[in-house]
Design an enzyme around this catalytic site. Structure first.
Site, PDB file in Angstrom:
ATOM      1  NE  ARG A 179     -35.354  -7.952 -40.324  1.00  0.00           N
ATOM      2  CZ  ARG A 179     -35.401  -9.279 -40.196  1.00  0.00           C
ATOM      3  NH1 ARG A 179     -35.323 -10.036 -41.275  1.00  0.00           N
ATOM      4  NH2 ARG A 179     -35.530  -9.831 -39.015  1.00  0.00           N
ATOM      5  CD  GLU A 226     -40.762  -7.818 -45.320  1.00  0.00           C
ATOM      6  OE1 GLU A 226     -41.182  -8.483 -44.352  1.00  0.00           O
ATOM      7  OE2 GLU A 226     -39.618  -7.914 -45.761  1.00  0.00           O
ATOM      8  CG  HIS A 247     -39.710 -11.872 -44.391  1.00  0.00           C
ATOM      9  ND1 HIS A 247     -39.510 -10.663 -43.778  1.00  0.00           N
ATOM     10  CD2 HIS A 247     -38.814 -12.716 -43.806  1.00  0.00           C
ATOM     11  CE1 HIS A 247     -38.560 -10.767 -42.862  1.00  0.00           C
ATOM     12  NE2 HIS A 247     -38.117 -12.008 -42.878  1.00  0.00           N
TER      13      HIS A 247
HETATM   14  C1  8YV Z   1     -38.728 -13.934 -39.343  1.00  0.00           C
HETATM   15  C2  8YV Z   1     -36.509 -13.449 -40.016  1.00  0.00           C
HETATM   16  O1  8YV Z   1     -38.282 -13.551 -38.099  1.00  0.00           O
HETATM   17  O2  8YV Z   1     -35.211 -14.611 -38.439  1.00  0.00           O
HETATM   18  C3  8YV Z   1     -35.437 -13.547 -39.002  1.00  0.00           C
HETATM   19  O3  8YV Z   1     -34.777 -12.535 -38.760  1.00  0.00           O
HETATM   20  O4  8YV Z   1     -36.577 -12.513 -40.746  1.00  0.00           O
HETATM   21  C4  8YV Z   1     -37.552 -14.483 -40.105  1.00  0.00           C
HETATM   22  O5  8YV Z   1     -37.130 -15.699 -39.671  1.00  0.00           O
HETATM   23  C5  8YV Z   1     -39.837 -14.857 -39.161  1.00  0.00           C
HETATM   24  O6  8YV Z   1     -40.406 -15.010 -40.377  1.00  0.00           O
HETATM   25  C6  8YV Z   1     -40.844 -14.273 -38.180  1.00  0.00           C
HETATM   26  O7  8YV Z   1     -41.989 -14.989 -38.189  1.00  0.00           O
END
Ligand code: 8YV
Length: 317
Positions: A235, A264, A282
């Site tokens: 993150r 983001e 991402h």
């Molecule tokens: C996003 C992610 O959730 O799983 C996670 O924690 O960061 C990603 O997989 C996904 O891009 C949401 O659309």
């Protein structure tokens, strides 16, 4: 207790297969298509029993407050730092996420970023496309082989990364506060600064949230040093982005591969012109196979909950 026509609020556009399945089996309300969501929730909020969201969308307590009969939040993604779990626990609302099914995709993204910065792949591509090959040479890159890959967060994804990095003949080390894991023989560091000092590549894959906010700070970056790289597939909040930008501008570290950012989809302007930084939007879990598996798992959780009140992959709150 089968209740397949429950009213479900979907927070934002989600995977097409999930959308199709939800629309078939539930009364779906698309939050982003409702013009005045507050007014709508005041009038109809008591019908909503489930919320479907994602790790990126999260939730918002002010809106959840207007859903008095909400029982479950089903999130698309493994990370749920954008969801207030204490709030859900207080209201007795259940939560599910999508663990495991994205381990390989995220690990592959980490490997891709590591290879990319190390071998200057993005820079090399820009060089060829700009017609510079006929008149110049690209500087050399660095081997992964023989180097130390430091992993910050040796959870399931971290272990999946470790296996792949080991197959590239890298030495694996990891940071964990306190005692080492008993099921791995990788080198353990209880001190993150010491791991950074020892690492040629520092891969960040801890959950986001208050506990890990700015874990990678100026001190860690200084310890990483001018010959080593930072890779973040966790993150944006885990890295102090201002400190990272400063470090990159001063050649405090060799480069970075970043899939996630603090704000983001906004990326610090200073990073855009740096050749030693690889930036992706991402895409950690963004493969057809993985997103389908995530969509199936979210739907399995929603379905199961309204069938028998259980979740397939519950988050313990
Ligand atoms: C996003 C992610 O959730 O799983 C996670 O924690 O960061 C990603 O997989 C996904 O891009 C949401 O659309």
């Amino acid at each position: 207790m089968s209740d397949k026509k429950a009213d479900v609020l979907v927070w934002g556009p989600v995977h097409a297969a999930l959308t199709q399945n939800l629309n078939r089996d539930f009364n779906v309300h698309n939050r982003w298509q409702i013009q005045d969501i507050d007014a709508w929730a005041s009038e109809h909020g008591d019908r909503i029993r489930g919320v479907v969201t994602s790790g990126v969308y999260g939730t918002d307590n002010a809106l959840l407050d207007k859903l008095p009969n909400l029982q479950v939040v089903n999130s698309f993604g493994v990370g749920y730092d954008a969801i207030d779990t204490a709030y859900l626990a207080k209201r007795g609302i259940r939560l599910s996420n999508t663990p495991d099914v994205l381990n390989n995709a995220v690990a592959e993204t980490a490997m891709a970023l590591m290879l990319c910065v190390s071998r200057r792949i993005s820079e090399a591509e820009r060089f060829v496309r700009a017609g510079k090959w006929t008149s110049g040479k690209l500087p050399l890159g660095n081997d992964l082989c023989g180097k130390t890959c430091g992993i910050v967060g040796l959870g399931k994804i971290g272990k999946t990364i470790a296996k792949r990095a080991a197959a590239f003949d890298m030495t694996i080390a990891y940071f964990r506060r306190g005692q080492p894991y008993s099921d791995v023989s990788y080198t353990h560091y209880a001190d993150l600064v010491e791991l950074a000092k020892a690492s040629d590549y520092l891969i960040v894959i801890v959950p986001g949230g208050a506990d890990t906010q700015h874990l990678i700070n100026a001190e860690v970056l200084k310890a990483l040093g001018p010959k080593s790289y930072l890779i973040n597939v966790a993150r944006g909040s885990v890295v102090d982005e201002q400190a990272l930008v400063a470090s990159l501008l001063e050649s405090g570290i060799a480069g970075a591969g970043l899939d996630v950012f603090e704000d983001e989809p906004n990326v610090p302007a200073e990073l855009l012109n740096l050749d030693n930084v690889v930036l992706t939007p991402h895409i950690g879990s963004g493969t057809y196979e993985t997103r389908q598996a995530m969509a199936d798992l979210v739907f399995a959780n929603v379905s199961r909950f309204f069938d028998d009140g259980e979740l397939v992959t519950p988050v313990s709150l």
